[in-house]
Scaffold this motif. Structure first.
Motif, short mmCIF file in Angstrom:
data_model
loop_
_atom_site.label_atom_id
_atom_site.label_comp_id
_atom_site.label_asym_id
_atom_site.label_seq_id
_atom_site.Cartn_x
_atom_site.Cartn_y
_atom_site.Cartn_z
N SER A 50 -12.64 -2.49 -8.55
CA SER A 50 -11.23 -2.54 -8.98
C SER A 50 -11.03 -1.43 -9.87
O SER A 50 -10.66 -1.65 -10.99
CB SER A 50 -10.96 -3.71 -9.55
OG SER A 50 -9.86 -4.10 -9.70
N LEU A 52 -8.34 2.03 -10.83
CA LEU A 52 -7.02 2.36 -10.84
C LEU A 52 -6.71 3.02 -9.46
O LEU A 52 -5.63 2.54 -8.66
CB LEU A 52 -6.51 3.63 -11.72
CG LEU A 52 -5.26 3.71 -11.93
CD1 LEU A 52 -4.15 2.25 -12.29
CD2 LEU A 52 -4.75 4.92 -13.01
N SER A 53 -7.49 3.96 -9.02
CA SER A 53 -7.28 4.54 -7.70
C SER A 53 -7.36 3.52 -6.57
O SER A 53 -6.24 3.69 -5.74
CB SER A 53 -7.99 5.55 -7.48
OG SER A 53 -9.59 5.21 -7.06
N SER A 54 -8.00 2.62 -6.57
CA SER A 54 -8.08 1.61 -5.23
C SER A 54 -6.92 0.62 -5.49
O SER A 54 -6.24 0.34 -4.33
CB SER A 54 -9.40 0.80 -5.31
OG SER A 54 -9.64 0.03 -6.45
N ASN A 55 -6.47 0.52 -6.71
CA ASN A 55 -5.39 -0.72 -6.74
C ASN A 55 -3.95 0.18 -6.23
O ASN A 55 -3.25 -0.40 -5.85
CB ASN A 55 -5.12 -0.77 -8.45
CG ASN A 55 -6.21 -2.00 -8.75
OD1 ASN A 55 -6.80 -2.70 -7.80
ND2 ASN A 55 -6.53 -2.11 -9.91
N ILE A 56 -3.87 1.45 -6.69
CA ILE A 56 -2.92 2.26 -6.28
C ILE A 56 -2.88 2.36 -4.81
O ILE A 56 -1.73 2.40 -4.15
CB ILE A 56 -2.91 3.52 -6.84
CG1 ILE A 56 -2.39 3.61 -8.56
CG2 ILE A 56 -1.45 4.67 -6.22
CD1 ILE A 56 -2.71 4.70 -9.17
N THR A 57 -3.94 2.64 -4.39
CA THR A 57 -4.13 2.82 -2.82
C THR A 57 -3.58 1.27 -2.28
O THR A 57 -3.20 1.24 -1.16
CB THR A 57 -5.55 3.05 -2.25
OG1 THR A 57 -5.93 4.28 -2.90
CG2 THR A 57 -5.80 3.20 -0.76
N MET A 59 -1.59 -1.00 -3.23
CA MET A 59 -0.23 -1.19 -3.69
C MET A 59 0.70 -0.26 -2.54
O MET A 59 1.70 -0.85 -1.91
CB MET A 59 0.29 -0.95 -4.79
CG MET A 59 -0.20 -1.62 -5.90
SD MET A 59 0.00 -3.67 -5.42
CE MET A 59 1.48 -3.81 -6.53
N LYS A 60 0.13 0.90 -2.35
CA LYS A 60 0.81 1.98 -1.28
C LYS A 60 0.68 1.00 -0.11
O LYS A 60 1.63 1.31 0.73
CB LYS A 60 0.24 3.07 -1.34
CG LYS A 60 0.57 4.08 -2.48
CD LYS A 60 -0.07 5.41 -2.24
CE LYS A 60 0.41 6.49 -3.38
NZ LYS A 60 -0.25 7.53 -3.38
#
Length: 106
Positions: A50, A52-57, A59-60
């Motif tokens: 979990s 930040l980059s996987s969370n941003i991906t 949410m996108k």
């Protein structure tokens, strides 16, 4: 409003767990039915991996409605539900947040 504040706080607190459950369901659907998309998103999960980059991906994926491209009716229903839930949560959170400086909180 002062009587409603603790109730709203409790509802929003419980909503976090509902959101986690919805995310878990979405990740499992992606993992089992659409493994290529799941891997391209960085194999998102609630606890493990979990970042930040996987969370941003994630949410996108959700807000750009990329789930529509996968032609999965169950995933589409879940995606729409998550967007509605997120919008309702944000409205409730902002209402609760601004009730504090406006003096409506106990």
């Amino acid at each position: 409003m002062k009587e409603v504040f603790p109730i709203m706080f409790g509802v929003l607190f419980c909503s976090v767990f509902v959101w986690f459950f919805l995310c878990y369901r979405l990740f499992k659907i992606l993992e089992t039915r659409h493994p290529e998309k799941y891997e391209s998103m960085g194999k998102p999960s609630l606890i493990m991996n979990s970042s930040l980059s996987s969370n941003i991906t994630f949410m996108k994926f959700l807000f750009k409605r990329e789930w529509r491209e996968l032609n999965d009716s169950g995933l589409a229903t879940l995606g729409k539900s998550m967007l509605v839930f997120f919008a309702i949560y944000i409205v409730g959170f902002l209402t609760l947040f601004f009730s504090v400086p406006l003096g409506y909180a106990p």
